[in-house]
Design a protein around this motif. Structure first.
Motif, short mmCIF file in Angstrom:
data_model
loop_
_atom_site.label_atom_id
_atom_site.label_comp_id
_atom_site.label_asym_id
_atom_site.label_seq_id
_atom_site.Cartn_x
_atom_site.Cartn_y
_atom_site.Cartn_z
N ALA A 142 10.82 1.13 -21.67
CA ALA A 142 9.67 1.01 -22.85
C ALA A 142 8.64 0.54 -21.99
O ALA A 142 7.49 1.04 -22.32
N THR A 143 8.58 0.00 -20.83
CA THR A 143 7.42 -0.39 -20.09
C THR A 143 7.12 0.78 -18.75
O THR A 143 5.86 0.42 -18.25
N LEU A 197 0.90 -1.24 0.20
CA LEU A 197 0.13 -0.01 0.13
C LEU A 197 0.78 1.27 0.10
O LEU A 197 0.36 2.40 -0.56
N GLN A 198 1.98 1.14 0.72
CA GLN A 198 2.82 2.54 0.64
C GLN A 198 3.69 2.75 -0.56
O GLN A 198 3.56 3.86 -1.12
N GLU A 199 3.86 1.60 -1.45
CA GLU A 199 4.39 1.67 -2.75
C GLU A 199 3.13 2.03 -3.82
O GLU A 199 3.33 2.76 -4.86
N ARG A 220 6.11 -2.12 -11.87
CA ARG A 220 7.41 -2.40 -11.44
C ARG A 220 7.37 -4.13 -11.80
O ARG A 220 8.40 -4.29 -12.39
N HIS A 221 6.29 -4.82 -11.42
CA HIS A 221 6.67 -5.96 -11.95
C HIS A 221 6.60 -6.32 -13.40
O HIS A 221 7.31 -7.20 -14.15
N ARG A 222 5.65 -5.53 -13.94
CA ARG A 222 5.54 -5.47 -15.58
C ARG A 222 7.00 -5.47 -16.15
O ARG A 222 7.56 -6.13 -16.94
N MET A 253 13.14 -5.31 -9.24
CA MET A 253 13.69 -4.29 -9.04
C MET A 253 14.79 -4.04 -10.34
O MET A 253 15.37 -5.26 -10.78
N LYS A 254 14.98 -3.04 -10.96
CA LYS A 254 15.89 -2.89 -11.97
C LYS A 254 17.12 -3.45 -11.73
O LYS A 254 17.64 -4.45 -12.56
#
Length: 140
Positions: free
Chosen positions: A138-139, A13-15, A23-25, A101-102
């Motif tokens: 790109a995403t 919820l904080q994110e 982020r997951h995509r 995470m990247k």
């Protein structure tokens, strides 16, 4: 277990739910692009693949368990095996939760390239990370 569940919900919820999904995509797209740029064949149809786990076929002649061990021992990165009809045929790369995470995706790809090259696999040098970065951007 209740405390752990509460903490997970608090962090999510904080994110923000949409930001978390994005982020997951991005992580899944980056992992897929990086694996392909490395010359690995990604399992499944892009239209239906999960964003949080990407499977790639193990290159011919590669000892899959040696690669997994070296990833774990040399880089502290765990890649999964498969089960059922895909056992011994694919590795599974998770990009979920804390690992979505990247920098984690990029480290995994760079480590995998280093391990595969050390195991004698001929693959395009240095292509995975730039491809993953481009897919991430790109995403987002």
């Amino acid at each position: 277990m209740l405390y752990g569940s509460r903490e997970c919900a608090r962090i999510m919820l904080q994110e923000g739910v949409e930001a978390r999904y994005a982020r997951h995509r991005a992580s899944g797209a980056a992992m897929t692009a990086g694996l392909r740029a490395m010359g690995l064949t990604v399992f499944g149809d892009d239209r239906y693949r999960m964003t949080n786990v990407t499977a790639a076929f193990i290159p011919n002649g590669v000892d899959a368990e040696t690669v997994r061990r070296r990833m774990r021992e040399d880089f502290e990165i765990e890649i999964g095996t498969a089960f059922g009809p895909l056992a011994g045929k694919v590795w599974r790369f998770g990009a979920m939760g804390y690992n979505a995470m990247k920098h984690k995706v990029l480290l995994t790809l760079a480590a995998l390239e280093a391990v595969l090259r050390a195991e004698g696999v001929v693959l395009p040098a240095g292509e995975a990370v730039p491809a993953a970065l481009a897919a991430w951007d790109a995403t987002r």
